[in-house]
Design a protein around this motif. Structure first.
Motif, mmCIF file in Angstrom:
data_model
loop_
_atom_site.group_PDB
_atom_site.id
_atom_site.type_symbol
_atom_site.label_atom_id
_atom_site.label_comp_id
_atom_site.label_asym_id
_atom_site.label_seq_id
_atom_site.Cartn_x
_atom_site.Cartn_y
_atom_site.Cartn_z
ATOM 1 N N SER A 7 38.499 29.105 51.533
ATOM 2 C CA SER A 7 38.157 30.494 51.236
ATOM 3 C C SER A 7 39.023 31.441 52.051
ATOM 4 O O SER A 7 39.517 32.455 51.541
ATOM 5 N N TYR A 15 42.443 36.577 45.699
ATOM 6 C CA TYR A 15 41.154 36.266 45.081
ATOM 7 C C TYR A 15 41.192 36.654 43.600
ATOM 8 O O TYR A 15 41.906 37.580 43.214
ATOM 9 N N VAL A 35 34.047 39.072 48.420
ATOM 10 C CA VAL A 35 33.845 38.483 49.750
ATOM 11 C C VAL A 35 32.964 39.430 50.561
ATOM 12 O O VAL A 35 33.017 40.652 50.366
#
Length: 291
Positions: A7, A15, A35
């Motif tokens: 991540s 992303y 996020v």
């Protein structure tokens, strides 16, 4: 751990926008709740503190100014969120820092150019670890011995055997209990008071001395407890609990009601936060402590 690192890697790869399916930056992902904000702030700070912000569309690092123009960052964002960034624990100074400050604590390894965080050697103290740096600052060890520790020329075991260091870390032994010579029996101070062997006032002073030196002692089982643990183990009665908690703060520290900071026994005495008779008794029995 693997999922978390994958991540974090997206801070460089980018992303996926859940609405447009386009690749977006960390800042844009924060704005769209892809996020969490606190997580995104940490990633942004790490980028800025090292090489700059990464533009996933152009696949290169860009300056903060360029990032602002392209919508990958907001001016003064990190400055306004500084309190949320102090999440990196520095074991040497035992404080939380942001990534930039933690980098400043690092040394550069000449052979590789890598940034390495120096971690001080820690010794077991009464309630927490005591670093070799703290021992040096408190004049418990000298600079030569400190350097020998860092270079591995001497061991922590050798240092802990030194009388001055041992006394500093563990304190001097306090009176643990009472020995009844006629029956060859050991009993706790509170038990001796209950059986009329000690006067209540004498028992309280002896128990306060134990608390002020770090631990309550069970002489029968040869165990040490915090004050709260000791009352659960019936080492003394509830009538002494509050007074012993106060004496224990000679080790754990007192909270300054004006600043909210933890202060030493001597400072608490100076500010009239504790009864002077108790404070002076604790000072007579307590070990040196790190400010």
């Amino acid at each position: 751990m693997k999922e978390k690192l994958l991540s974090a890697e997206k801070a460089v790869k980018g992303y996926e926008d859940p609405y447009t399916k386009q690749i977006i930056s960390v800042f844009q992902a924060m704005q769209k709740d892809v996020v969490p904000k606190d997580y995104g702030l940490r990633l942004l700070e790490a980028q800025i503190a090292t090489q700059g912000l990464f533009d996933p569309a152009e696949k290169k690092t860009i300056s903060v100014e360029s990032a602002i123009q392209k919508g990958h960052y907001e001016k003064d964002l990190l400055n306004n969120e500084m309190s949320e960034l102090k999440v990196f624990y520095n074991p040497s100074s035992q404080e939380n820092l942001n990534y930039k400050n933690l980098l400043e604590k690092c040394t550069v390894e000449p052979e590789t150019g890598l940034m390495l965080l120096p971690v001080c050697i820690t010794f077991k103290g009464l309630r927490r670890g005591i670093s070799s740096t703290e021992l040096l600052q408190s004049n418990i060890i000298d600079k030569e011995l400190f350097d020998d520790l860092q270079k591995g020329k001497t061991t922590t075991q050798d240092v802990m055997l030194m009388e001055t260091v041992k006394e500093y870390l563990e304190g001097k032994g306090s009176i643990a209990g009472v020995a009844v010579l006629s029956t060859n029996q050991r009993m706790s101070i509170y038990q001796a008071m209950k059986q009329g062997i000690l006067m209540p006032g004498t028992a309280l002073v002896l128990l306060e001395a134990q608390a002020a030196t770090g631990f309550m002692i069970d002489p029968v089982e040869n165990k040490k407890f915090t004050v709260d643990e000791a009352i659960k183990n019936q080492l003394f009665g509830p009538e002494y609990h509050a007074k012993l908690r106060s004496a224990e703060r000679a080790v754990t520290g007192y909270k300054d009601p004006y600043t909210g900071e933890t202060i030493s026994l001597f400072q608490a005495l100076s500010k009239d936060l504790i009864v002077k008779e108790l404070g002076f008794a604790c000072l007579r029995h307590k070990l040196p402590q790190v400010e």
